[in-house]
Design a protein around this motif. Structure first.
Motif, PDB file in Angstrom:
ATOM      1  N   TRP A   1       0.795  -1.230   0.000  1.00  0.00           N
ATOM      2  CA  TRP A   1       0.000   0.000   0.000  1.00  0.00           C
ATOM      3  C   TRP A   1       0.832   1.288   0.000  1.00  0.00           C
ATOM      4  O   TRP A   1       0.621   2.175  -0.824  1.00  0.00           O
ATOM      5  CB  TRP A   1      -0.975  -0.006   1.191  1.00  0.00           C
ATOM      6  CG  TRP A   1      -1.863   1.196   1.163  1.00  0.00           C
ATOM      7  CD1 TRP A   1      -1.862   2.257   2.030  1.00  0.00           C
ATOM      8  CD2 TRP A   1      -2.879   1.488   0.193  1.00  0.00           C
ATOM      9  NE1 TRP A   1      -2.794   3.174   1.664  1.00  0.00           N
ATOM     10  CE2 TRP A   1      -3.437   2.725   0.528  1.00  0.00           C
ATOM     11  CE3 TRP A   1      -3.361   0.819  -0.943  1.00  0.00           C
ATOM     12  CZ2 TRP A   1      -4.456   3.311  -0.214  1.00  0.00           C
ATOM     13  CZ3 TRP A   1      -4.382   1.408  -1.681  1.00  0.00           C
ATOM     14  CH2 TRP A   1      -4.904   2.638  -1.310  1.00  0.00           C
TER      15      TRP A   1
ATOM     16  N   ASP B   1      -2.200  -5.210  -0.779  1.00  0.00           N
ATOM     17  CA  ASP B   1      -3.272  -4.431  -0.154  1.00  0.00           C
ATOM     18  C   ASP B   1      -4.389  -4.295  -1.169  1.00  0.00           C
ATOM     19  O   ASP B   1      -4.539  -5.116  -2.076  1.00  0.00           O
ATOM     20  CB  ASP B   1      -2.684  -3.082   0.293  1.00  0.00           C
ATOM     21  CG  ASP B   1      -3.399  -2.502   1.490  1.00  0.00           C
ATOM     22  OD1 ASP B   1      -4.470  -1.919   1.270  1.00  0.00           O
ATOM     23  OD2 ASP B   1      -2.915  -2.645   2.632  1.00  0.00           O
ATOM     24  N   ASP B   2      -5.143  -3.237  -1.065  1.00  0.00           N
ATOM     25  CA  ASP B   2      -6.289  -3.001  -1.931  1.00  0.00           C
ATOM     26  C   ASP B   2      -5.838  -2.892  -3.397  1.00  0.00           C
ATOM     27  O   ASP B   2      -4.709  -2.487  -3.669  1.00  0.00           O
ATOM     28  CB  ASP B   2      -6.928  -1.676  -1.488  1.00  0.00           C
ATOM     29  CG  ASP B   2      -8.379  -1.593  -1.852  1.00  0.00           C
ATOM     30  OD1 ASP B   2      -8.876  -2.524  -2.497  1.00  0.00           O
ATOM     31  OD2 ASP B   2      -9.018  -0.596  -1.477  1.00  0.00           O
TER      32      ASP B   2
ATOM     33  N   TYR C   1      -5.997  -8.543   1.056  1.00  0.00           N
ATOM     34  CA  TYR C   1      -6.743  -7.450   1.670  1.00  0.00           C
ATOM     35  C   TYR C   1      -8.209  -7.563   1.275  1.00  0.00           C
ATOM     36  O   TYR C   1      -8.528  -7.917   0.142  1.00  0.00           O
ATOM     37  CB  TYR C   1      -6.165  -6.128   1.137  1.00  0.00           C
ATOM     38  CG  TYR C   1      -7.012  -4.915   1.395  1.00  0.00           C
ATOM     39  CD1 TYR C   1      -6.756  -4.082   2.481  1.00  0.00           C
ATOM     40  CD2 TYR C   1      -8.070  -4.578   0.548  1.00  0.00           C
ATOM     41  CE1 TYR C   1      -7.534  -2.958   2.719  1.00  0.00           C
ATOM     42  CE2 TYR C   1      -8.850  -3.463   0.780  1.00  0.00           C
ATOM     43  CZ  TYR C   1      -8.584  -2.659   1.866  1.00  0.00           C
ATOM     44  OH  TYR C   1      -9.361  -1.548   2.102  1.00  0.00           O
TER      45      TYR C   1
ATOM     46  N   CYS D   1     -11.813   0.266   0.736  1.00  0.00           N
ATOM     47  CA  CYS D   1     -11.544   1.697   0.904  1.00  0.00           C
ATOM     48  C   CYS D   1     -11.168   2.338  -0.424  1.00  0.00           C
ATOM     49  O   CYS D   1     -11.410   3.503  -0.662  1.00  0.00           O
ATOM     50  CB  CYS D   1     -10.442   1.918   1.937  1.00  0.00           C
ATOM     51  SG  CYS D   1     -10.967   1.408   3.568  1.00  0.00           S
ATOM     52  N   GLY D   2     -10.583   1.562  -1.323  1.00  0.00           N
ATOM     53  CA  GLY D   2     -10.196   2.117  -2.623  1.00  0.00           C
ATOM     54  C   GLY D   2     -11.303   1.959  -3.659  1.00  0.00           C
ATOM     55  O   GLY D   2     -11.071   2.196  -4.842  1.00  0.00           O
TER      56      GLY D   2
ATOM     57  N   LYS E   1      -5.798  -8.848   5.741  1.00  0.00           N
ATOM     58  CA  LYS E   1      -6.019  -7.514   6.309  1.00  0.00           C
ATOM     59  C   LYS E   1      -7.467  -7.176   5.998  1.00  0.00           C
ATOM     60  O   LYS E   1      -7.845  -7.039   4.833  1.00  0.00           O
ATOM     61  CB  LYS E   1      -5.065  -6.512   5.651  1.00  0.00           C
ATOM     62  CG  LYS E   1      -5.343  -5.054   6.005  1.00  0.00           C
ATOM     63  CD  LYS E   1      -4.251  -4.164   5.442  1.00  0.00           C
ATOM     64  CE  LYS E   1      -4.552  -2.692   5.650  1.00  0.00           C
ATOM     65  NZ  LYS E   1      -3.497  -1.840   5.070  1.00  0.00           N
TER      66      LYS E   1
ATOM     67  N   ASP F   1     -10.301  -4.600   6.314  1.00  0.00           N
ATOM     68  CA  ASP F   1     -10.406  -3.158   6.559  1.00  0.00           C
ATOM     69  C   ASP F   1     -11.820  -2.778   7.028  1.00  0.00           C
ATOM     70  O   ASP F   1     -12.505  -3.594   7.620  1.00  0.00           O
ATOM     71  CB  ASP F   1      -9.996  -2.451   5.255  1.00  0.00           C
ATOM     72  CG  ASP F   1      -9.299  -1.144   5.518  1.00  0.00           C
ATOM     73  OD1 ASP F   1      -9.532  -0.566   6.570  1.00  0.00           O
ATOM     74  OD2 ASP F   1      -8.532  -0.702   4.653  1.00  0.00           O
TER      75      ASP F   1
ATOM     76  N   PRO G   1      -8.571  -0.049  10.865  1.00  0.00           N
ATOM     77  CA  PRO G   1      -8.563   0.993  11.895  1.00  0.00           C
ATOM     78  C   PRO G   1      -9.938   1.482  12.347  1.00  0.00           C
ATOM     79  O   PRO G   1     -10.069   2.016  13.425  1.00  0.00           O
ATOM     80  CB  PRO G   1      -7.800   2.132  11.217  1.00  0.00           C
ATOM     81  CG  PRO G   1      -7.943   1.920   9.756  1.00  0.00           C
ATOM     82  CD  PRO G   1      -8.173   0.459   9.543  1.00  0.00           C
TER      83      PRO G   1
ATOM     84  N   ARG H   1      -5.395  -2.363  13.926  1.00  0.00           N
ATOM     85  CA  ARG H   1      -4.827  -1.028  13.762  1.00  0.00           C
ATOM     86  C   ARG H   1      -5.220  -0.173  14.953  1.00  0.00           C
ATOM     87  O   ARG H   1      -6.353  -0.206  15.426  1.00  0.00           O
ATOM     88  CB  ARG H   1      -5.330  -0.420  12.456  1.00  0.00           C
ATOM     89  CG  ARG H   1      -4.635  -1.012  11.218  1.00  0.00           C
ATOM     90  CD  ARG H   1      -3.352  -0.260  10.897  1.00  0.00           C
ATOM     91  NE  ARG H   1      -3.676   1.095  10.551  1.00  0.00           N
ATOM     92  CZ  ARG H   1      -4.105   1.467   9.349  1.00  0.00           C
ATOM     93  NH1 ARG H   1      -4.215   0.594   8.371  1.00  0.00           N
ATOM     94  NH2 ARG H   1      -4.398   2.724   9.106  1.00  0.00           N
TER      95      ARG H   1
ATOM     96  N   ASP I   1      -4.566   6.080   9.016  1.00  0.00           N
ATOM     97  CA  ASP I   1      -3.455   5.833   8.089  1.00  0.00           C
ATOM     98  C   ASP I   1      -2.234   6.721   8.360  1.00  0.00           C
ATOM     99  O   ASP I   1      -2.353   7.933   8.535  1.00  0.00           O
ATOM    100  CB  ASP I   1      -3.923   6.058   6.646  1.00  0.00           C
ATOM    101  CG  ASP I   1      -4.904   4.992   6.215  1.00  0.00           C
ATOM    102  OD1 ASP I   1      -5.383   4.237   7.081  1.00  0.00           O
ATOM    103  OD2 ASP I   1      -5.186   4.921   5.020  1.00  0.00           O
TER     104      ASP I   1
HETATM  105  C1  GLA Z   1      -7.465   2.096   4.319  1.00  0.00           C
HETATM  106  C2  GLA Z   1      -6.368   1.428   5.139  1.00  0.00           C
HETATM  107  C3  GLA Z   1      -5.053   1.510   4.385  1.00  0.00           C
HETATM  108  C4  GLA Z   1      -5.202   0.847   3.031  1.00  0.00           C
HETATM  109  C5  GLA Z   1      -6.361   1.482   2.249  1.00  0.00           C
HETATM  110  C6  GLA Z   1      -6.669   0.718   0.983  1.00  0.00           C
HETATM  111  O1  GLA Z   1      -7.253   3.460   4.175  1.00  0.00           O
HETATM  112  O2  GLA Z   1      -6.256   2.026   6.400  1.00  0.00           O
HETATM  113  O3  GLA Z   1      -4.022   0.901   5.129  1.00  0.00           O
HETATM  114  O4  GLA Z   1      -5.425  -0.519   3.217  1.00  0.00           O
HETATM  115  O5  GLA Z   1      -7.536   1.508   3.027  1.00  0.00           O
HETATM  116  O6  GLA Z   1      -7.712   1.284   0.251  1.00  0.00           O
END
Ligand code: GLA
Length: 663
Positions: free
Chosen positions: A304, A339-340, A379, A387-388, A413, A415, A458, A477, A481
């Protein structure tokens, strides 16, 4: 606004006009008479991912002839603003339009090359057509002793497209400060930059084999074992064993342990690594039982902080290969996590999930990692989307866990993001509505016949650390971020972690987010972390004390000697991996000095003494070390050297630290 032609007469630079814009909260695109003249930050739709530009000064140069200015007539300046948080809009100063002088286009850039011979390359360029002449000086000062190490002066001439370049060599084993100054002869304009040079504190690992791991690993009964013995030293290396339990295999060439054990038990065996220079052995314990995932915090890499949503199979494999080639795997970095950004745009008709076209063979890639003794992480989000903005797992939790098992996923992970919409729909804002999706995924993840480290997101302000353990989270978390600024280290690291040690335990770790050393960028364009070298030592010191997940966030293929040195100090990493698993908490805060310490399994304590202020401070460490007695031995963990009594009085630079082990 009217722009009078008279602006140009008398200006020493007649081919460019500067539009000095207000700042925008958070991203802007600025148009002059319908034509884009500048943009700062990145909109969420940008392929490189969103980047907040709120605090950046916007001076947009426009070509006086071809830039679309309507001279002596009305011009329209339109600004498109994207606001992610806060009040949005334009602020700070009104728009002004003016002609710059030649010297104003000057810029100085300092780039370090830290591999092999270290030097700092200083480039002075001009954005405007007129040439400038001036004098350049560079001074290198030893920050520890104050001694002036080098001083050089040069006359330079700079033209557009022909920047002047000066190379300033420095000693990477000293804490040097470079001050570079350029004075324009005509206007007297001075460009001046001071920069800490990267410095290496840790001695190189010996050429003889050395085990760099905790002598312990846990696995659930029946789950495949994927573990690579991290041993540094000259290659090739040969791995052999004594009393290896039935059901296990150890690869002779790279120390990859595989196999499975069906019943709960504790097994011990000896592994020996040998190379042309010598050999080393380790008595190793394998604990097989239900609650044995993550007996020490996970170490590895996550895509990420470097690649953001631009992650691809090619980038993951090049990072994994670099993890091996650069020796990070020999220091315990064993997870390769995406990650995403891997998810296909839509599910299959039967509801199962696929990877998108950037991952032509997820299974092939994961097999390739496993063959090398590396683990793989993925993820997802409990909501409809991640989140993305990619597919999330909502209503497909079982199917996703099953697909991940088929692929061979070892880390999840999970989220949060769009799960807020589910809470909104149910109008359910209690704690239970946060816990529910994590319990659901836990059930399916734990049903899989493999060990999946379960890392929780988080969840803005919902204090996951209070309940993460009840979802069998292996980590959660403990902050929003992170980014690569001192402000973020101060906030995410120091402010938000104080008082949380009690929520961390073996197998259930607090996670203040991934590392921001090396080349990061959250998208297609990477840059050097904005943390200074002192701040990077502080970052790694605090994160290892916190028993945090140690997930490297940079492009490993581009990692330099400094970053490698920072991440591969076996004594520093041993604090993070200590099998007692007691996270540090803040013992003291006196002004800008903070002391964080943790007990270690060998009876010693690890102590970080940090200067979080903006000025260097003289400290007497004896008065700061918990339960200090003069008979104790103090080891400087970064320098891997025992300290004399005199050395305990020292200066800690602004944002810097000392990392001690006290026996
Ligand atoms: C959130 C997480 C990041 C990352 C993004 C991906 O913001 O806290 O660590 O994984 O999503 O979109």
């Amino acid at each position: 606004m009217d722009i009078p032609k008279s602006l140009l007469s008398g200006a020493d630079q007649q081919n460019v006009v500067i539009f000095e814009m207000p700042k925008a909260d958070d991203v802007d695109e600025c148009y002059l008479n319908g034509k884009l003249i500048g943009s700062t930050g990145r909109m969420p739709t940008d392929p490189s991912g969103y980047f907040c530009g709120v605090d950046i000064v916007r001076n947009y140069p426009v070509d006086a002839k071809k830039g679309g200015i309507r001279w002596d007539a009305e011009n329209v300046v339109a600004v498109r603003v994207y606001n992610r948080g806060g009040s949005g809009g334009l602020f700070w100063r009104p728009l002004t339009v003016r002609c710059p002088n030649a010297a104003e286009g000057l810029a100085m850039q300092l780039t370090e090359d830290n591999n092999g011979q270290s030097s700092c390359e200083v480039e002075i360029s001009t954005a405007y057509a007129s040439a400038t002449n001036g004098t350049f000086t560079a001074t290198l000062t030893d920050r520890e002793t104050g001694a002036k190490l080098t001083s050089l002066t040069k006359r330079l001439s700079i033209k557009r497209g022909k920047p002047a370049r000066v190379s300033v060599p420095y000693d990477k084993h000293k804490m040097c400060l470079l001050t570079a100054t350029y004075t324009d002869a005509k206007t007297g304009k001075v460009l001046s930059e001071s920069k800490q040079m990267k410095y290496i504190l840790t001695p190189a690992a010996p050429a003889t084999p050395r085990f760099n791991n905790a002598p312990l690993y846990g696995v659930r009964p029946g789950s495949p074992i994927i573990y690579r013995f991290p041993v540094s030293g000259e290659k090739p290396m040969k791995f052999t064993y004594n009393n290896l339990p039935e059901g296990l295999q150890l690869s002779e060439s790279d120390g990859a342990l595989s196999g499975k054990i069906d019943k709960p038990c504790v097994l011990t065996f000896t592994v020996t690594a040998e190379n042309a220079r010598g050999k080393a052995s380790q008595d190793f314990t394998l604990k097989v039982g239900e609650n044995m995932i993550g007996l020490t915090p996970p170490m590895g890499w996550n895509s990420w902080n470097c690649f953001g949503l631009s992650v691809s199979q090619e980038k993951v494999m090049s990072s994994a290969q670099a993890l091996i080639d650069k020796g990070l795997a020999d220091f315990g970095y064993g997870y390769i996590n995406i990650d995403d950004g891997w998810e296909a745009p839509e599910r299959n008709p039967d509801g199962t999930i696929e990877a998108n076209e950037k991952f032509p063979s997820m299974k092939g890639m994961i097999d390739w990692l496993h063959e090398r003794g590396l683990k793989f992480g993925i993820y997802s989000s409990p909501g409809e989307t991640s989140c993305g903005g990619y597919l999330g797992s909502l209503d497909h939790e079982r199917q996703d866990a099953e697909v991940w098992n088929k692929w061979g996923v070892d880390y999840l992970k999970y989220d949060w993001c769009s799960y807020e919409r589910v809470r909104e729909k149910d109008n359910d804002w209690g704690f239970a509505s946060c816990v529910r999706p994590y319990l659901l995924m836990q059930k399916f993840v734990r049903q899989q016949p493999r060990d999946i480290f379960y890392s929780l997101g988080p969840l803005g302000g919902t204090q996951v650390y209070l309940w993460g353990i009840y979802c069998d989270g292996n980590s959660w978390r403990t902050a929003q971020d992170i980014d690569d600024t001192w402000k973020s280290i101060l906030d995410v690291g120091f402010r938000q972690q104080a008082g949380l040690a009690r929520y961390s335990s073996v197998g259930h770790w607090n996670d203040p987010d991934m590392l921001v050393v090396g080349k990061v960028g959250w998208g297609a364009n990477l840059r050097e972390t904005r943390l200074t070298p002192d701040e990077q030592y502080t970052h790694i010191t605090l994160w290892t004390l916190l028993a945090s997940n140690m997930l490297i966030g940079c492009d490993i293929a581009q990692m330099d000697e400094f970053t490698l040195n920072l991440l591969c100090n076996n004594e520093v990493n041993a604090v993070n991996q200590d099998i007692l698993g007691k996270q540090a908490d803040r013992d003291r805060k006196e002004g800008n000095i903070e002391v964080w310490s943790r007990p270690l399994s060998d009876g010693a304590i690890a102590v970080g003494i940090f200067n979080v202020g903006d000025k260097d401070l003289q400290v007497d460490m004896e008065s700061l070390i918990p339960s200090w007695e003069p008979a104790r031995t103090v080891r400087d963990l970064w320098r891997q050297k025992d300290m004399s009594a005199d050395e305990l009085r020292c200066t800690i630079p602004a944002h810097g630290c000392r990392y001690l082990k006290v026996f």
